[in-house]
Design a protein around this motif. Structure first.
Motif, PDB file in Angstrom:
ATOM      1  N   ASN A  40       0.875  -1.171   0.000  1.00 25.67           N
ATOM      2  CA  ASN A  40       0.000   0.000   0.000  1.00 25.67           C
ATOM      3  C   ASN A  40       0.914   1.224   0.000  1.00 25.67           C
ATOM      4  OD1 ASN A  40      -1.550   2.216   0.772  1.00 25.67           O
ATOM      5  ND2 ASN A  40      -2.955   0.948   1.965  1.00 25.67           N
ATOM      6  N   SER A  41       1.093   1.822  -1.174  1.00 28.13           N
ATOM      7  CA  SER A  41       2.082   2.896  -1.307  1.00 28.13           C
ATOM      8  C   SER A  41       1.734   4.125  -0.470  1.00 28.13           C
ATOM      9  CB  SER A  41       2.269   3.276  -2.767  1.00 28.13           C
ATOM     10  OG  SER A  41       1.054   3.695  -3.333  1.00 28.13           O
ATOM     11  N   LYS A  42       0.455   4.452  -0.343  1.00 31.71           N
ATOM     12  CA  LYS A  42       0.075   5.619   0.465  1.00 31.71           C
ATOM     13  C   LYS A  42       0.456   5.411   1.923  1.00 31.71           C
ATOM     14  CE  LYS A  42      -3.688   7.334  -2.391  1.00 31.71           C
ATOM     15  NZ  LYS A  42      -5.109   7.663  -2.478  1.00 31.71           N
ATOM     16  N   GLU A  43       0.169   4.216   2.443  1.00 33.27           N
ATOM     17  CA  GLU A  43       0.508   3.917   3.833  1.00 33.27           C
ATOM     18  C   GLU A  43       2.026   3.867   4.014  1.00 33.27           C
ATOM     19  OE1 GLU A  43      -0.183   0.467   7.193  1.00 33.27           O
ATOM     20  OE2 GLU A  43      -1.425   0.463   5.398  1.00 33.27           O
ATOM     21  N   LEU A  44       2.724   3.303   3.036  1.00 36.27           N
ATOM     22  CA  LEU A  44       4.183   3.247   3.096  1.00 36.27           C
ATOM     23  C   LEU A  44       4.775   4.653   3.161  1.00 36.27           C
ATOM     24  CD1 LEU A  44       6.899   1.762   2.943  1.00 36.27           C
ATOM     25  CD2 LEU A  44       6.672   1.848   0.448  1.00 36.27           C
ATOM     26  N   ILE A  45       4.329   5.538   2.274  1.00 35.98           N
ATOM     27  CA  ILE A  45       4.844   6.906   2.247  1.00 35.98           C
ATOM     28  C   ILE A  45       4.534   7.617   3.564  1.00 35.98           C
ATOM     29  CG2 ILE A  45       4.634   9.166   1.128  1.00 35.98           C
ATOM     30  CD1 ILE A  45       6.210   7.083  -0.495  1.00 35.98           C
ATOM     31  N   ARG A  46       3.331   7.424   4.076  1.00 38.22           N
ATOM     32  CA  ARG A  46       2.940   8.054   5.346  1.00 38.22           C
ATOM     33  C   ARG A  46       3.859   7.569   6.482  1.00 38.22           C
ATOM     34  NH1 ARG A  46      -2.143   7.914   4.575  1.00 38.22           N
ATOM     35  NH2 ARG A  46      -2.432   5.742   5.070  1.00 38.22           N
ATOM     36  N   ASN A  47       4.117   6.263   6.531  1.00 38.99           N
ATOM     37  CA  ASN A  47       4.977   5.716   7.576  1.00 38.99           C
ATOM     38  C   ASN A  47       6.423   6.156   7.403  1.00 38.99           C
ATOM     39  OD1 ASN A  47       3.065   4.291   9.132  1.00 38.99           O
ATOM     40  ND2 ASN A  47       3.038   2.645   7.636  1.00 38.99           N
ATOM     41  N   LEU A  48       6.893   6.213   6.165  1.00 39.74           N
ATOM     42  CA  LEU A  48       8.257   6.678   5.923  1.00 39.74           C
ATOM     43  C   LEU A  48       8.408   8.135   6.330  1.00 39.74           C
ATOM     44  CD1 LEU A  48       9.125   5.002   2.509  1.00 39.74           C
ATOM     45  CD2 LEU A  48       9.979   4.387   4.787  1.00 39.74           C
ATOM     46  N   ASP A  49       7.368   8.919   6.111  1.00 40.95           N
ATOM     47  CA  ASP A  49       7.398  10.324   6.512  1.00 40.95           C
ATOM     48  C   ASP A  49       7.526  10.443   8.032  1.00 40.95           C
ATOM     49  OD1 ASP A  49       7.247  13.126   5.922  1.00 40.95           O
ATOM     50  OD2 ASP A  49       5.179  13.104   6.684  1.00 40.95           O
ATOM     51  N   ALA A  53      10.823  11.940   9.949  1.00 39.46           N
ATOM     52  CA  ALA A  53      10.706  13.054  10.894  1.00 39.46           C
ATOM     53  C   ALA A  53      11.307  12.671  12.241  1.00 39.46           C
ATOM     54  CB  ALA A  53       9.244  13.467  11.051  1.00 39.46           C
ATOM     55  N   GLU A  54      11.033  11.472  12.698  1.00 43.28           N
ATOM     56  CA  GLU A  54      11.564  11.020  13.988  1.00 43.28           C
ATOM     57  C   GLU A  54      13.085  10.887  13.932  1.00 43.28           C
ATOM     58  OE1 GLU A  54      11.513  10.187  17.945  1.00 43.28           O
ATOM     59  OE2 GLU A  54       9.850  10.890  16.720  1.00 43.28           O
ATOM     60  N   MET A  55      13.608  10.343  12.840  1.00 39.21           N
ATOM     61  CA  MET A  55      15.057  10.229  12.687  1.00 39.21           C
ATOM     62  C   MET A  55      15.696  11.624  12.667  1.00 39.21           C
ATOM     63  SD  MET A  55      15.877   6.998  12.630  1.00 39.21           S
ATOM     64  CE  MET A  55      17.438   6.801  11.829  1.00 39.21           C
ATOM     65  N   GLY A  56      15.034  12.578  12.051  1.00 43.79           N
ATOM     66  CA  GLY A  56      15.536  13.953  12.039  1.00 43.79           C
ATOM     67  C   GLY A  56      15.577  14.542  13.435  1.00 43.79           C
ATOM     68  N   GLN A  97      19.618   2.856  12.437  1.00 45.63           N
ATOM     69  CA  GLN A  97      19.628   3.523  11.139  1.00 45.63           C
ATOM     70  C   GLN A  97      20.048   2.540  10.033  1.00 45.63           C
ATOM     71  OE1 GLN A  97      22.211   6.940  10.879  1.00 45.63           O
ATOM     72  NE2 GLN A  97      21.061   7.781   9.175  1.00 45.63           N
ATOM     73  N   GLN A  98      21.040   1.705  10.298  1.00 45.63           N
ATOM     74  CA  GLN A  98      21.479   0.713   9.317  1.00 45.63           C
ATOM     75  C   GLN A  98      20.388  -0.326   9.057  1.00 45.63           C
ATOM     76  OE1 GLN A  98      25.147  -0.541  11.173  1.00 45.63           O
ATOM     77  NE2 GLN A  98      26.358   0.987  10.067  1.00 45.63           N
ATOM     78  N   MET A  99      19.688  -0.756  10.108  1.00 48.68           N
ATOM     79  CA  MET A  99      18.582  -1.709   9.931  1.00 48.68           C
ATOM     80  C   MET A  99      17.468  -1.080   9.102  1.00 48.68           C
ATOM     81  SD  MET A  99      18.436  -3.823  13.585  1.00 48.68           S
ATOM     82  CE  MET A  99      17.374  -2.633  14.304  1.00 48.68           C
ATOM     83  N   LEU A 100      17.206   0.195   9.324  1.00 50.77           N
ATOM     84  CA  LEU A 100      16.198   0.907   8.544  1.00 50.77           C
ATOM     85  C   LEU A 100      16.598   0.954   7.074  1.00 50.77           C
ATOM     86  CD1 LEU A 100      13.598   2.589   8.371  1.00 50.77           C
ATOM     87  CD2 LEU A 100      14.967   4.593   8.987  1.00 50.77           C
ATOM     88  N   GLU A 101      17.863   1.234   6.805  1.00 56.62           N
ATOM     89  CA  GLU A 101      18.344   1.274   5.426  1.00 56.62           C
ATOM     90  C   GLU A 101      18.188  -0.085   4.749  1.00 56.62           C
ATOM     91  OE1 GLU A 101      22.354   2.739   5.633  1.00 56.62           O
ATOM     92  OE2 GLU A 101      21.707   4.722   6.323  1.00 56.62           O
ATOM     93  N   VAL A 102      18.499  -1.170   5.457  1.00 53.87           N
ATOM     94  CA  VAL A 102      18.340  -2.524   4.912  1.00 53.87           C
ATOM     95  C   VAL A 102      16.861  -2.779   4.608  1.00 53.87           C
ATOM     96  CG1 VAL A 102      18.490  -4.989   5.488  1.00 53.87           C
ATOM     97  CG2 VAL A 102      20.421  -3.474   5.975  1.00 53.87           C
ATOM     98  N   ALA A 103      15.991  -2.419   5.536  1.00 48.97           N
ATOM     99  CA  ALA A 103      14.555  -2.618   5.334  1.00 48.97           C
ATOM    100  C   ALA A 103      14.050  -1.825   4.131  1.00 48.97           C
ATOM    101  CB  ALA A 103      13.777  -2.225   6.594  1.00 48.97           C
ATOM    102  N   LEU A 104      14.514  -0.606   3.980  1.00 48.19           N
ATOM    103  CA  LEU A 104      14.093   0.218   2.843  1.00 48.19           C
ATOM    104  C   LEU A 104      14.572  -0.385   1.525  1.00 48.19           C
ATOM    105  CD1 LEU A 104      14.614   3.820   4.242  1.00 48.19           C
ATOM    106  CD2 LEU A 104      12.443   2.669   3.769  1.00 48.19           C
ATOM    107  N   ARG A 105      15.795  -0.913   1.508  1.00 46.76           N
ATOM    108  CA  ARG A 105      16.289  -1.564   0.279  1.00 46.76           C
ATOM    109  C   ARG A 105      15.422  -2.774  -0.071  1.00 46.76           C
ATOM    110  NH1 ARG A 105      21.359   0.111   2.209  1.00 46.76           N
ATOM    111  NH2 ARG A 105      21.773  -1.834   3.282  1.00 46.76           N
TER     112      ARG A 105
END
Length: 113
Positions: A40-49, A53-56, A97-105
């Motif tokens: 679900n791309s809309k939900e994915l984009i919302r969660n990535l946002d 923001a939290e990582m920032g 952060q590295q685990m997040l990058e792996v998950a995003l890939r």
């Protein structure tokens, strides 16, 4: 199977263009993509946002803490225990952060298949 008028027109157009029956077209489409991951791309984009923001915010806090620690260090008031704890927490942050990058890939690869 039920379609809207627009969907039915799309299927009919493909049927004519490819010279195969609607049944065969739908069967091929469903079975060829059966193992494909549905996202679900809309939900994915919302969660990535939210994650971005939290990582920032975390990164901003780390910078503020590092600046404060450097000030204390120059004054000779930085406790070695505080520095050690900061370093451990920073290492934990880098691992997350590295685990997040792996998950995003993985997500990007799944979307491309």
């Amino acid at each position: 199977m039920r379609f809207t008028e627009d969907e039915y027109k799309t299927v009919s157009d493909l049927e004519k263009e490819l010279a195969i029956s609607k049944t065969e077209l739908i069967r091929m489409r469903i079975l060829s993509d059966a193992k494909r991951t549905v996202i679900n791309s809309k939900e994915l984009i919302r969660n990535l946002d939210v994650i971005g923001a939290e990582m920032g915010r975390v990164g901003n806090n780390i910078n503020q803490l590092a600046k404060h620690a450097n000030t204390l260090k120059l004054q000779g008031a930085l406790s070695p225990l505080v520095a050690e704890k900061f370093n451990q927490l920073f290492e934990d942050y880098i691992q997350v952060q590295q685990m997040l990058e792996v998950a995003l890939r993985k997500i990007i690869r799944a979307m491309g298949n």
